[in-house]
Design a protein around this motif. Structure first.
Motif, mmCIF file in Angstrom:
data_model
loop_
_atom_site.group_PDB
_atom_site.id
_atom_site.type_symbol
_atom_site.label_atom_id
_atom_site.label_comp_id
_atom_site.label_asym_id
_atom_site.label_seq_id
_atom_site.Cartn_x
_atom_site.Cartn_y
_atom_site.Cartn_z
ATOM 1 N N UNK A 50 -1.842 0.564 -6.826
ATOM 2 C CA UNK A 50 -0.733 -0.307 -6.412
ATOM 3 C C UNK A 50 -1.297 -1.270 -5.382
ATOM 4 N N UNK A 51 -1.045 -2.571 -5.565
ATOM 5 C CA UNK A 51 -1.665 -3.579 -4.707
ATOM 6 C C UNK A 51 -0.741 -3.998 -3.571
ATOM 7 N N UNK A 52 -1.341 -4.652 -2.579
ATOM 8 C CA UNK A 52 -0.617 -5.015 -1.361
ATOM 9 C C UNK A 52 0.444 -6.080 -1.603
ATOM 10 N N UNK A 53 0.059 -7.181 -2.207
ATOM 11 C CA UNK A 53 0.986 -8.300 -2.433
ATOM 12 C C UNK A 53 1.569 -8.160 -3.839
ATOM 13 N N UNK A 54 2.839 -7.805 -3.947
ATOM 14 C CA UNK A 54 3.393 -7.551 -5.285
ATOM 15 C C UNK A 54 3.385 -8.764 -6.192
ATOM 16 N N UNK A 55 3.667 -9.942 -5.643
ATOM 17 C CA UNK A 55 3.760 -11.120 -6.507
ATOM 18 C C UNK A 55 2.386 -11.588 -6.990
ATOM 19 N N UNK A 56 1.375 -11.551 -6.128
ATOM 20 C CA UNK A 56 0.049 -12.006 -6.564
ATOM 21 C C UNK A 56 -0.610 -11.018 -7.518
ATOM 22 N N UNK A 57 -0.129 -9.776 -7.568
ATOM 23 C CA UNK A 57 -0.709 -8.781 -8.466
ATOM 24 C C UNK A 57 -0.050 -8.779 -9.840
ATOM 25 N N UNK B 128 -0.382 8.716 -14.520
ATOM 26 C CA UNK B 128 -1.595 9.038 -13.761
ATOM 27 C C UNK B 128 -1.446 10.303 -12.925
ATOM 28 N N UNK B 129 -2.563 10.817 -12.476
ATOM 29 C CA UNK B 129 -2.595 11.959 -11.561
ATOM 30 C C UNK B 129 -2.889 11.501 -10.134
ATOM 31 N N UNK B 130 -3.555 10.359 -9.985
ATOM 32 C CA UNK B 130 -3.917 9.823 -8.670
ATOM 33 C C UNK B 130 -3.622 8.335 -8.635
ATOM 34 N N UNK B 131 -2.967 7.890 -7.549
ATOM 35 C CA UNK B 131 -2.682 6.469 -7.353
ATOM 36 C C UNK B 131 -3.281 6.030 -6.019
ATOM 37 N N UNK B 132 -4.028 4.928 -6.050
ATOM 38 C CA UNK B 132 -4.542 4.296 -4.836
ATOM 39 C C UNK B 132 -3.521 3.248 -4.422
ATOM 40 N N UNK B 133 -2.855 3.466 -3.312
ATOM 41 C CA UNK B 133 -1.825 2.537 -2.825
ATOM 42 C C UNK B 133 -2.413 1.720 -1.679
ATOM 43 N N UNK B 134 -2.750 0.470 -1.951
ATOM 44 C CA UNK B 134 -3.408 -0.391 -0.960
ATOM 45 C C UNK B 134 -2.360 -1.175 -0.173
ATOM 46 N N UNK B 135 -1.971 -0.623 0.967
ATOM 47 C CA UNK B 135 -0.956 -1.228 1.842
ATOM 48 C C UNK B 135 0.259 -1.665 1.026
#
Length: 347
Positions: A117-124, A192-199
């Motif tokens: 999951x990325x920091x800026x929702x709109x740019x992702x 998924x089993x693991x999510x990397x949540x970047x801010x």
């Protein structure tokens, strides 16, 4: 590479990392160095060691918080975990498989279980695609039928608190909080089993932040997810994380159970970070010790010798200027601290 070759590569990597199979994610001595660039005068700038020997484990269903100042290497670490960036050194093992240098075809089946999951929702989110396609894309890549992918996308929209009828809208038609929910739905598409949540909440209003945090906690309970939660807001980290790793200039300086780190910080840098977190009780706030660090963080292109924190540390001694401290267990439990004079020991 044939499918048989891909399976053989994964099996080989699995055998090489069998000793780390107890952890869902196991990171060892991870390094990322960005090459220098040439200026207009022809002079080459030194390479930047953005991540310098990071090691940690994440167990199934656990949330590990990765915190630190801007530029400390948190997001770079997160991107290497999902192979959006190639590591310069070290290893990343997911579910017993060393994925550090797997080819694209061998990596594809593992991406079902490893999302971001990325920091800026709109740019992702791709502004030219409808939400239905954005959420369905990961499933289509994995070979799922288009009709089944759209039905699953509608289910995910409802699961993250959005109206399935809005699947045919474009990202710009949603608010920041709604766009982040779409990003979360996309991350959940392959179960998924693991999510990397970047801010994941730093770009949102405070009231919306609470809603997204509650959503992530609910999804974790329902689906048994594990998170690597990257953030600089220590209040949010305290709320959602089981363990916390504190980074400074590309290295982890303290890692341990959340309550232990927050109650009795052992590294002077951790102590300074926590002293900056406001407390809602004005009486307690006035009585708290406020630690103000002097100077700015050094450049990762030219890190100080010895302990990289020593130019700003209020406990620095001669040994700190010459010898780099390694992570070692201190205090009770499994907390590790990279400091010659941790707060849990007398100076």
């Amino acid at each position: 590479m044939t499918p048989a070759d891909s399976r053989a590569t994964v099996d080989c990597a699995r055998n090489e990392t069998a000793d780390r199979s107890a952890a869902l994610l196991s990171v060892r001595q991870l390094v990322k160095t960005f090459p220098g660039r040439r200026t207009r005068t022809g002079r080459a700038t030194p390479p930047v060691r953005a991540v310098d020997g990071v090691s940690f484990d994440v167990r199934a269903g656990e949330t590990l918080g990765l915190v630190g100042e801007s530029g400390c290497g948190k997001s770079t670490t997160g991107r290497m975990l999902v192979r959006l960036l190639e590591p310069t050194g070290g290893s990343v093992a997911f579910d017993g498989v060393d994925i550090s240098h797997l080819g694209q075809r061998a990596m594809r089946p593992l991406r079902r279980s490893l999302q971001m999951i990325f920091q800026d929702p709109h740019s992702s989110l791709n502004p030219r695609q409808r939400v239905s396609r954005i959420i369905a894309d990961p499933m289509l890549v994995q070979g799922i039928d288009a009709g089944a992918a759209r039905r699953r996308a509608a289910e995910l929209m409802e699961q993250v608190g959005l109206i399935p009828e809005h699947l045919d809208r474009y990202p710009h038609e949603f608010s920041g909080g709604q766009a982040q929910r779409i990003g979360i739905a996309r991350a959940l598409a392959t179960q998924p089993r693991l999510i990397i949540a970047d801010e994941p909440v730093s770009a949102l209003d405070v009231s919306i932040q609470a809603q997204i945090v509650n959503l992530l906690e609910r999804l974790q309970q329902e689906m048994g997810l594990a998170y690597v939660f990257i953030a600089h807001d220590l209040s949010v980290v305290k709320r959602v994380c089981d363990r916390v790793a504190v980074m400074y200039l590309g290295r982890i300086v303290e890692i341990g159970e959340r309550n232990e780190v927050y109650t009795t910080p052992a590294h002077p840098y951790t102590r300074a970070l926590l002293s900056a977190v406001p407390v809602p009780d004005p009486v307690v706030e006035r009585a708290r010790e406020r630690i103000v660090l002097q100077g700015d963080p050094p450049s990762p292109a030219e890190p100080p010798s010895g302990c990289t924190f020593h130019p700003r540390c209020f406990k620095a001694r001669d040994i700190c200027r010459t010898d780099q401290p390694l992570l070692r267990i201190t205090g009770r439990g499994e907390r590790e601290v990279a400091c010659h004079f941790p707060e849990t020991e007398s100076v």
